[in-house]
Design an enzyme around this catalytic site. Structure first.
Site, PDB file in Angstrom:
ATOM      1  N   CYS A 161     -19.552  -3.038  12.878  1.00 56.29           N
ATOM      2  CA  CYS A 161     -18.797  -3.162  14.132  1.00 56.29           C
ATOM      3  C   CYS A 161     -19.577  -3.934  15.186  1.00 56.29           C
ATOM      4  O   CYS A 161     -19.012  -4.739  15.929  1.00 56.29           O
ATOM      5  CB  CYS A 161     -18.433  -1.774  14.664  1.00 56.29           C
ATOM      6  N   ARG A 220      12.225 -13.652  -4.947  1.00 56.65           N
ATOM      7  CA  ARG A 220      11.074 -13.945  -4.081  1.00 56.65           C
ATOM      8  C   ARG A 220      10.592 -15.374  -4.244  1.00 56.65           C
ATOM      9  O   ARG A 220      10.061 -15.971  -3.305  1.00 56.65           O
ATOM     10  CB  ARG A 220       9.965 -12.924  -4.346  1.00 56.65           C
ATOM     11  N   LEU A 254      -4.385  -5.691  -4.168  1.00 51.88           N
ATOM     12  CA  LEU A 254      -5.059  -4.502  -4.683  1.00 51.88           C
ATOM     13  C   LEU A 254      -4.604  -4.227  -6.112  1.00 51.88           C
ATOM     14  O   LEU A 254      -3.406  -4.081  -6.366  1.00 51.88           O
ATOM     15  CB  LEU A 254      -4.744  -3.284  -3.819  1.00 51.88           C
ATOM     16  N   THR A 257       0.834  -1.206   0.000  1.00 50.80           N
ATOM     17  CA  THR A 257       0.000   0.000   0.000  1.00 50.80           C
ATOM     18  C   THR A 257       0.864   1.250   0.000  1.00 50.80           C
ATOM     19  O   THR A 257       0.546   2.248  -0.656  1.00 50.80           O
ATOM     20  CB  THR A 257      -0.934   0.007   1.221  1.00 50.80           C
ATOM     21  N   HIS A 298       1.782   2.389   8.018  1.00 51.28           N
ATOM     22  CA  HIS A 298       0.741   1.830   8.890  1.00 51.28           C
ATOM     23  C   HIS A 298       1.170   0.567   9.639  1.00 51.28           C
ATOM     24  O   HIS A 298       0.376   0.011  10.389  1.00 51.28           O
ATOM     25  CB  HIS A 298      -0.538   1.560   8.093  1.00 51.28           C
ATOM     26  N   HIS A 302       1.914   1.984  -3.454  1.00 48.70           N
ATOM     27  CA  HIS A 302       0.834   2.636  -4.211  1.00 48.70           C
ATOM     28  C   HIS A 302       0.848   4.145  -3.935  1.00 48.70           C
ATOM     29  O   HIS A 302       0.700   4.965  -4.851  1.00 48.70           O
ATOM     30  CB  HIS A 302      -0.527   2.067  -3.807  1.00 48.70           C
ATOM     31  N   CYS A 318     -15.272   2.742  14.030  1.00 48.06           N
ATOM     32  CA  CYS A 318     -16.168   3.569  14.841  1.00 48.06           C
ATOM     33  C   CYS A 318     -16.730   2.821  16.051  1.00 48.06           C
ATOM     34  O   CYS A 318     -17.138   3.437  17.025  1.00 48.06           O
ATOM     35  CB  CYS A 318     -17.306   4.111  13.983  1.00 48.06           C
ATOM     36  N   LEU A 371      -6.743 -10.785  -1.806  1.00 45.79           N
ATOM     37  CA  LEU A 371      -6.238  -9.687  -0.981  1.00 45.79           C
ATOM     38  C   LEU A 371      -5.567  -8.610  -1.824  1.00 45.79           C
ATOM     39  O   LEU A 371      -5.638  -7.432  -1.498  1.00 45.79           O
ATOM     40  CB  LEU A 371      -5.223 -10.215   0.049  1.00 45.79           C
ATOM     41  N   CYS A 410     -21.202   1.225  14.315  1.00 47.20           N
ATOM     42  CA  CYS A 410     -22.022   0.948  13.129  1.00 47.20           C
ATOM     43  C   CYS A 410     -22.482  -0.509  13.137  1.00 47.20           C
ATOM     44  O   CYS A 410     -22.066  -1.321  13.965  1.00 47.20           O
ATOM     45  CB  CYS A 410     -21.242   1.259  11.854  1.00 47.20           C
TER      46      CYS A 410
END
Length: 357
Positions: free
Chosen positions: A105, A206, A270, A46, A69, A49, A99, A268, A102
């Site tokens: 969740c 890899r 993207l 990510t 992240h 990206h 949150c 998974l 919702c």
């Protein structure tokens, strides 16, 4: 102790390719937050990206923002209402801030909360000296866990969620895409007792790691037709399970060609943008079951990965191939993009500089 002043952080400064190091304010915490001093942070697909500023990134990122992240660190400050962690604790974090109110969740599906904010995507991330996180998102680590492994857990959770979306035990599995999360997925499939594990990629580096992590066969798709090879080794049946980690249109097409009728696929990877796909033959007429995988199930996946790591069923150490100081993030990104790496770890304190396994 209240931490204030400036810190070093890697940011996306504007809506264009590239990232830069900047001095930004140390984040302030609210009553339910903790301030974490980042000890190690790792690079994910990510992040590439975002660095490249492809269509996915343009649709999801609103600069300026601190990126990253995946991390671990030490709690250095806690809010007045925090009860689950204390100063000095060694933690990793779930990057999806949900949150908790919702419908998703409240029904055990927080990983698809519509109000999710992802650190480094929807709010400031962890390629920095400090990050503020809600206490709900923090995961306590054993004090003796290596910081490199602790920083990988968020990404490892993607592999665990994908592999466990269906039962891979005693089944034939294709893992398409042998980036770090694909390599970790191979290790999970091996630990779960998969009968045969096939791996595909375009990087010989890899693919060698894939064999080391437990793949029985690893195919370079630029040299070999993986579908024909898989069919030859499965008596023409194909694989029972496709785990697609790359997001490449060609990998999706080959993967579904190799999937047997009635098989299952967990996706998974993207794609950088919308892609063409043979829906009729790959899913409908095949009677395939397809799972879209996002994030980690909260907190089921975290407990599953804790079990895999602490039992020794999965060893992530071979996947870590390069270490850089955070100041050298440009070099770290270049290595990650080259295909000549496994997982790349960065250290804000610079103490593990430029060490290659």
């Amino acid at each position: 102790m209240t931490h204030s002043g400036k810190m070093r952080a890697v940011i996306k400064p504007e809506r264009s390719p590239g990232l830069e190091m900047a001095l930004v304010d140390i984040p302030r915490i609210g009553p339910h937050d903790a301030l974490i001093q980042v000890k190690a942070t790792s690079i994910c697909g990510t992040d590439l990206h975002i660095f490249k500023w492809d269509p996915w990134a343009r649709a999801h990122i609103n600069p300026p923002i601190v990126v990253g992240h995946e991390f671990c660190g030490e709690v250095v400050e806690v809010g007045s209402e925090v009860t689950q962690v204390k100063v000095g604790d060694f933690v990793s974090a779930e990057s999806h801030i949900t949150c908790q109110t919702c419908a998703q969740c409240r029904t055990g599906n927080g990983h698809i909360c519509k109000n999710t904010r992802i650190i480094g995507v929807g709010r400031d991330g962890c390629w920095a000296e400090y990050i503020a996180m809600p206490e709900f998102n923090l995961w306590l680590n054993p004090p003796d866990m290596p910081v490199e492994i602790a920083s990988l857990q968020e990404n490892f959770g993607n592999a665990v969620h994908t592999a466990f979306a269906t039962d891979v035990t005693a089944r034939k599995v294709l893992v398409s895409g042998c980036g770090p999360v694909g390599l970790m997925t191979i290790a999970v499939c091996k630990a779960a007792g998969a009968r045969q594990i096939f791996a595909t990629d375009i990087s010989p580096y890899r693919l060698r790691l894939a064999l080391r992590m437990g793949a029985h066969e690893a195919y370079n798709v630029s040299e070999t037709d993986p579908v024909a090879a898989i069919m030859a080794l499965t008596d023409g049946e194909g694989v029972d399970v496709l785990l697609e980690m790359s997001g490449a249109a060609s990998a999706l097409d080959q993967g579904f060609h190799a999937l047997r009728d009635g098989g299952e696929a967990a996706l998974l990877g993207l794609a950088p943008a919308a892609i063409g796909f043979d829906l009729n033959n790959h899913i409908i007429f095949k009677g395939a079951t397809v799972y879209g995988i996002v994030g980690r199930r909260l907190w089921q996946t975290w407990y599953q990965m804790r079990g895999l790591l602490r039992s020794g069923a999965v060893d992530l150490a071979p996947i870590i191939t390069h270490r850089f100081a955070l100041d050298d993030f440009q070099d770290a990104l270049s290595v990650m993009q080259s295909g000549q790496s496994g997982k790349v770890i960065m250290f804000p304190d610079g103490q593990q500089m430029n060490k290659e396994e």
